[in-house]
Write an enzyme that holds these catalytic residues in place. Structure first.
Site, mmCIF file in Angstrom:
data_model
loop_
_atom_site.group_PDB
_atom_site.id
_atom_site.type_symbol
_atom_site.label_atom_id
_atom_site.label_comp_id
_atom_site.label_asym_id
_atom_site.label_seq_id
_atom_site.Cartn_x
_atom_site.Cartn_y
_atom_site.Cartn_z
ATOM 1 N N HIS A 108 35.091 6.529 16.665
ATOM 2 C CA HIS A 108 34.045 5.517 16.887
ATOM 3 C C HIS A 108 32.909 5.711 15.898
ATOM 4 O O HIS A 108 32.595 6.821 15.498
ATOM 5 C CB HIS A 108 33.503 5.579 18.317
ATOM 6 C CG HIS A 108 33.086 6.954 18.752
ATOM 7 N ND1 HIS A 108 33.988 7.905 19.171
ATOM 8 C CD2 HIS A 108 31.873 7.534 18.821
ATOM 9 C CE1 HIS A 108 33.343 9.012 19.481
ATOM 10 N NE2 HIS A 108 32.044 8.822 19.271
ATOM 11 N N HIS A 110 28.879 5.243 15.460
ATOM 12 C CA HIS A 110 27.612 5.030 16.154
ATOM 13 C C HIS A 110 26.715 4.201 15.235
ATOM 14 O O HIS A 110 26.564 4.540 14.050
ATOM 15 C CB HIS A 110 26.872 6.350 16.376
ATOM 16 C CG HIS A 110 27.538 7.318 17.295
ATOM 17 N ND1 HIS A 110 27.106 7.528 18.582
ATOM 18 C CD2 HIS A 110 28.585 8.150 17.108
ATOM 19 C CE1 HIS A 110 27.854 8.466 19.147
ATOM 20 N NE2 HIS A 110 28.766 8.854 18.274
HETATM 21 P P1 AMP Z 1 30.615 11.451 20.234
HETATM 22 O O1 AMP Z 1 29.799 12.669 20.529
HETATM 23 O O2 AMP Z 1 30.487 11.008 18.799
HETATM 24 O O3 AMP Z 1 32.044 11.590 20.681
HETATM 25 O O4 AMP Z 1 29.940 10.288 21.049
HETATM 26 C C1 AMP Z 1 30.458 9.765 22.242
HETATM 27 C C2 AMP Z 1 29.447 8.780 22.760
HETATM 28 O O5 AMP Z 1 30.070 8.002 23.755
HETATM 29 C C3 AMP Z 1 28.214 9.418 23.392
HETATM 30 O O6 AMP Z 1 27.039 8.981 22.698
HETATM 31 C C4 AMP Z 1 28.245 8.923 24.831
HETATM 32 O O7 AMP Z 1 26.962 8.630 25.341
HETATM 33 C C5 AMP Z 1 29.103 7.671 24.715
HETATM 34 N N1 AMP Z 1 29.823 7.301 25.941
HETATM 35 C C6 AMP Z 1 30.625 8.094 26.686
HETATM 36 N N2 AMP Z 1 31.140 7.397 27.720
HETATM 37 C C7 AMP Z 1 30.666 6.124 27.615
HETATM 38 C C8 AMP Z 1 30.831 4.918 28.366
HETATM 39 N N3 AMP Z 1 31.598 4.881 29.477
HETATM 40 N N4 AMP Z 1 30.187 3.803 27.962
HETATM 41 C C9 AMP Z 1 29.417 3.828 26.848
HETATM 42 N N5 AMP Z 1 29.217 4.934 26.094
HETATM 43 C C10 AMP Z 1 29.829 6.069 26.464
#
Ligand code: AMP
Length: 153
Positions: A108, A110
């Site tokens: 993903h 950001h």
């Molecule tokens: P990463 O550390 O790059 O894997 O980021 C994962 C991101 O996903 C984090 O910023 C979380 O806050 C976000 N996240 C996890 N679960 C959800 C969800 N159900 N809906 C929206 N964002 C999420």
């Protein structure tokens, strides 16, 4: 792993569950290859995640078309997020692998809207190369890239 339409899905993956509509998300954009929704725990309001519909862990296992669409979607969405939030800059961030802080193992991007002096991201101290270290790394990376490109052609 199961096939979900054109998408390969991992049953344990929270983002695959969002894609399947099994858990809610504040969706802001969708096309054949990508979905974007608001991060549930934003660094700043409007923090958006852009994901490929095919489950993959990071850049290296992402099909080229998914990768291109992912970045194209981010380029489309980021200025709109800025406009709506009033932010004056943004970070485009991809945490690739556990060591890089990736928590959700579904690739993903950001989009983090930024404001001057918002103190959102910590600035780590930057390192300095010793004698010859930079040139040695440069050569290794160039050689590997050339070999990889040659293998692809
Ligand atoms: P990463 O550390 O790059 O894997 O980021 C994962 C991101 O996903 C984090 O910023 C979380 O806050 C976000 N996240 C996890 N679960 C959800 C969800 N159900 N809906 C929206 N964002 C999420």
């Amino acid at each position: 792993m199961t096939i979900m339409g054109d998408c390969i899905r991992d049953e344990h993956c929270v983002f695959c569950k969002i894609l399947a509509g099994e858990i809610p998300a504040a969706k802001v954009y969708e096309d054949e290859e990508t979905l974007a929704f608001l991060d549930i725990a934003p660094f700043n309001y409007g923090h958006t995640l852009v994901i490929p519909k095919r489950h993959c862990h990071g850049l290296s296992d992402m099909p080229g078309e998914s990768r291109d669409r992912l970045f194209a979607a981010a380029a489309l969405i980021a200025p709109v997020v800025l406009r709506v939030t009033g932010a004056t800059g943004f970070n485009l961030l991809l945490n690739n692998g556990q060591a890089a802080g990736q928590e959700v193992p579904h690739a993903h991007l950001h989009i983090i809207p930024r404001f001057v002096d918002d103190k959102v991201l910590l600035n780590a101290p930057q390192k300095q190369y010793g004698d010859g270290e930079m040139a040695a790394l440069q050569e290794k990376i160039q050689q590997r890239l050339a070999a990889r490109q040659a293998a692809e052609n």
